[in-house]
Design a protein around this motif. Structure first.
Motif, PDB file in Angstrom:
ATOM      1  N   TRP A 192       2.470   6.644  -0.542  1.00 13.59           N
ATOM      2  CA  TRP A 192       1.870   5.530   0.226  1.00 13.59           C
ATOM      3  C   TRP A 192       2.412   4.213   0.249  1.00 13.59           C
ATOM      4  O   TRP A 192       2.670   3.674  -0.733  1.00 13.59           O
TER       5      TRP A 192
ATOM      6  N   THR B  54       1.225  -1.462   2.396  1.00 12.28           N
ATOM      7  CA  THR B  54       0.290  -1.701   3.404  1.00 12.28           C
ATOM      8  C   THR B  54      -0.706  -0.986   3.604  1.00 12.28           C
ATOM      9  O   THR B  54      -1.835  -1.118   3.750  1.00 12.28           O
ATOM     10  N   GLN B  55      -0.193   0.454   3.330  1.00 12.66           N
ATOM     11  CA  GLN B  55      -1.358   1.642   3.088  1.00 12.66           C
ATOM     12  C   GLN B  55      -2.393   1.274   1.971  1.00 12.66           C
ATOM     13  O   GLN B  55      -3.557   1.415   1.987  1.00 12.66           O
TER      14      GLN B  55
ATOM     15  N   GLN C 168      -2.918  -1.506   0.382  1.00 12.04           N
ATOM     16  CA  GLN C 168      -3.918  -2.615   0.480  1.00 12.04           C
ATOM     17  C   GLN C 168      -4.916  -2.396   1.508  1.00 12.04           C
ATOM     18  O   GLN C 168      -6.119  -2.856   1.459  1.00 12.04           O
ATOM     19  N   ALA C 169      -4.724  -1.581   2.656  1.00 16.99           N
ATOM     20  CA  ALA C 169      -5.651  -0.990   3.427  1.00 16.99           C
ATOM     21  C   ALA C 169      -6.795  -0.341   2.774  1.00 16.99           C
ATOM     22  O   ALA C 169      -8.192  -0.519   2.991  1.00 16.99           O
TER      23      ALA C 169
ATOM     24  N   SER D 171      -8.799  -2.902   0.713  1.00 20.30           N
ATOM     25  CA  SER D 171      -9.665  -3.686   1.384  1.00 20.30           C
ATOM     26  C   SER D 171     -10.739  -2.963   2.192  1.00 20.30           C
ATOM     27  O   SER D 171     -11.781  -3.519   2.528  1.00 20.30           O
ATOM     28  N   SER D 172     -10.650  -1.483   2.399  1.00 23.17           N
ATOM     29  CA  SER D 172     -11.640  -0.778   3.140  1.00 23.17           C
ATOM     30  C   SER D 172     -12.975  -0.984   2.278  1.00 23.17           C
ATOM     31  O   SER D 172     -14.048  -0.810   3.095  1.00 23.17           O
TER      32      SER D 172
ATOM     33  N   ILE E 211     -10.041   5.835   2.751  1.00 24.17           N
ATOM     34  CA  ILE E 211     -10.547   4.527   3.418  1.00 24.17           C
ATOM     35  C   ILE E 211     -11.944   4.765   4.091  1.00 24.17           C
ATOM     36  O   ILE E 211     -12.688   4.089   3.619  1.00 24.17           O
TER      37      ILE E 211
ATOM     38  N   PRO F 209      -5.233  -6.997   3.150  1.00 13.42           N
ATOM     39  CA  PRO F 209      -4.220  -6.286   4.115  1.00 13.42           C
ATOM     40  C   PRO F 209      -3.182  -7.456   4.328  1.00 13.42           C
ATOM     41  O   PRO F 209      -1.991  -6.924   4.291  1.00 13.42           O
TER      42      PRO F 209
END
Length: 504
Positions: free
Chosen positions: A89, A92-93, A95-96, A99-100, A152, A431
């Motif tokens: 991953w 960016t993935q 951190q997404a 943060s989800s 997520i 993100p």
């Protein structure tokens, strides 16, 4: 029908056993006041919720291909086949994914606050944590069949359960804790997240060293289920409905708070007054500034230690937990100090909140920037992060209890609104951090820390100028079921009693 004497004896024995059990519980409550027991269980509630919130921050360091391995593109496939359960991953993935949680967390805050005010905070809090535990236990299975997008989705569900904790505990604290004890007990309870983060990082690191990352999720789910059982057996919505509270403590709370039993006939929350209140918005902005730092530290500190400082898994867990231990200690000490300054009339409640809020804002951001200039010196970086989180502990007796100051009656809704807005920091900031640190380099992180310092100074100025700890006018609920006839009857009854006393 004739009664068997033996049955009567058995019934008497059962009654005596029940009486003895109640006397034992009452003795426990006389030794340790029930509001203290509730505070301990409330602390563990937030701690339990934070173990599930934070465990992914440690687990993800072993779930994904590291930056170094990813940079060697020629060896990527070889590494993936050797790692087995690791995933390729991007930053960016990742951190997404991190943060989800806050998406669901923000969504459930206001409904949880309204439900807690209407029906009480006990079940709102406990069922929320139980829901987190169940979803968390299904995380490995979700990843196996759905990948990072499914992860997520389930983290959003975990966040929905987590969003109930603070609003529900806000209602419980308003029902149980007098204002003059709010600094120490409020800081103790609301600082439970620090205990949870500390335990999560440390023990997750040990688990990852010995077992696979899947065990991290299973372990913390079991812990939270155990807490759920204990909490539901020991706590009540309010002092008046607790079966084992002593008369002495009940009288004390009645004297200090005026009401010891919840009124289920709750009037509508004055949302227009709340949304147009300047102190409320000053508190909300202050909370956003705090959570900005806290979420970066709790979500990204293990990644920083691994990607920048190259710490191994066990050391990562240990050194990621130490800053949270320091924060928790400072939050307890600052709570006692704040109450002492207030009770001795050295400072007002409002000024105490502003002083400790500022200490818990400026210094953490300064040490965060200083950590980036310590370079790759592990000892200095860990020290800077520990000092950063230590000063952050002042925040709990500053801003975190502010909702209870402004509106004890609507503390659930108020905490839901402001804490929910602060949770947006997790939705937005993490993100953005992922976009700003694609290579997870020292220079990229330094830029992130400087931006954090700038916003922290701005939010501190706003709270110093417009913040308050005074009870707001819209806190007072309108009188209900009062008619002129009722008033006349009360007056007549008072006069009759006075006449009787005069005659006697």
């Amino acid at each position: 029908m004739l009664l068997n004497p033996t049955d009567c004896t058995d019934n008497l024995d059962s009654f005596q056993s029940l009486k003895n059990m109640k006397e034992s519980r009452s003795l426990l409550c006389s030794i340790l006041p029930q509001r203290v027991i509730l505070s301990i269980m409330g602390t563990l509630a937030i701690a339990a919720a934070y173990t599930i919130r934070s465990c992914i921050s440690m687990a993800i360091t072993e779930m994904v291909v590291s930056v170094d391995d990813g940079n060697h593109k020629g060896k990527a496939e070889e590494f993936l086949s050797r790692a087995g359960t690791k995933y390729n991953w991007t930053q960016t993935q990742q951190q997404a994914i991190l943060s989800s949680f806050y998406v669901g967390y923000v969504i459930s805050h206001i409904p949880a606050g309204l439900i807690a005010e209407k029906f009480g905070g006990k079940w709102t809090c406990s069922l929320g944590v139980l829901f987190m535990a169940i979803c968390n236990a299904f995380t490995p299975l979700t990843i196996e069949y759905g990948g990072w997008m499914a992860l997520i989705a389930i983290r959003i569900l975990v966040g929905l359960g987590g969003g109930t904790t603070y609003p529900a505990l806000g209602v419980l604290l308003a029902s149980w804790v007098p204002q003059k004890e709010r600094g120490k007990l409020g800081s103790f309870v609301l600082g439970g997240g620090l205990i949870g983060s500390m335990l999560s990082n440390y023990f997750s690191g040990l688990i990852l060293k010995t077992y696979t990352w899947e065990m991290v999720y299973y372990f913390w789910s079991i812990v939270c289920v155990a807490w759920f059982i204990l909490f539901t057996l020991t706590c009540s919505n309010d002092p008046g409905s607790h079966p084992f509270i002593t008369e002495k403590e009940l009288a004390y709370l009645k004297k200090e708070m005026g009401q010891t039993k919840r009124d289920d006939d709750t009037p509508p929350t004055p949302w227009i007054s709340i949304l147009t209140s300047v102190p409320v918005w000053a508190m909300a902005i202050g909370l956003i500034g705090h959570d900005w730092i806290f979420y970066i530290m709790s979500a990204d500190m293990p990644k920083y230690f691994k990607d920048v400082l190259k710490l191994d898994t066990a050391d990562n867990g240990l050194y990621s937990s130490l800053p949270f231990l320091c924060t928790w200690i400072v939050s307890i000490l600052s709570g006692f100090l704040s109450d002492l300054l207030i009770t001795r009339d050295i400072v007002s409640i409002t000024n105490a909140r502003k002083i400790f809020s500022t200490l818990g804002a400026i210094f953490p951001a300064v040490f965060l920037v200083a950590a980036s200039y310590a370079g790759y010196d592990k000892e200095k970086v860990i020290l800077m992060f520990t000092l950063c989180m230590g000063f952050l502990g002042n925040f709990f007796t500053g801003l975190k209890v502010n909702a209870l100051d402004l509106s004890p009656n609507y503390s659930g809704s108020l905490m839901a609104l402001t804490n929910g807005l602060a949770g947006m920091a997790g939705v937005v900031v993490l993100p953005i951090v992922g976009v700003m640190t694609p290579n997870s380099s020292l220079e990229e992180w330094r830029f992130v820390f400087w931006i954090t310092l700038g916003f922290t100074i701005l939010r501190s100025v706003i709270y110093i100028v417009w913040g308050s700890a005074e009870i707001q006018p819209w806190n007072h609920r309108p009188a209900r079921n009062v008619t002129p006839e009722c008033g006349i009857k009360v007056d007549l009854m008072k006069k009759d009693k006075e006449n009787q006393n005069n005659q006697s």
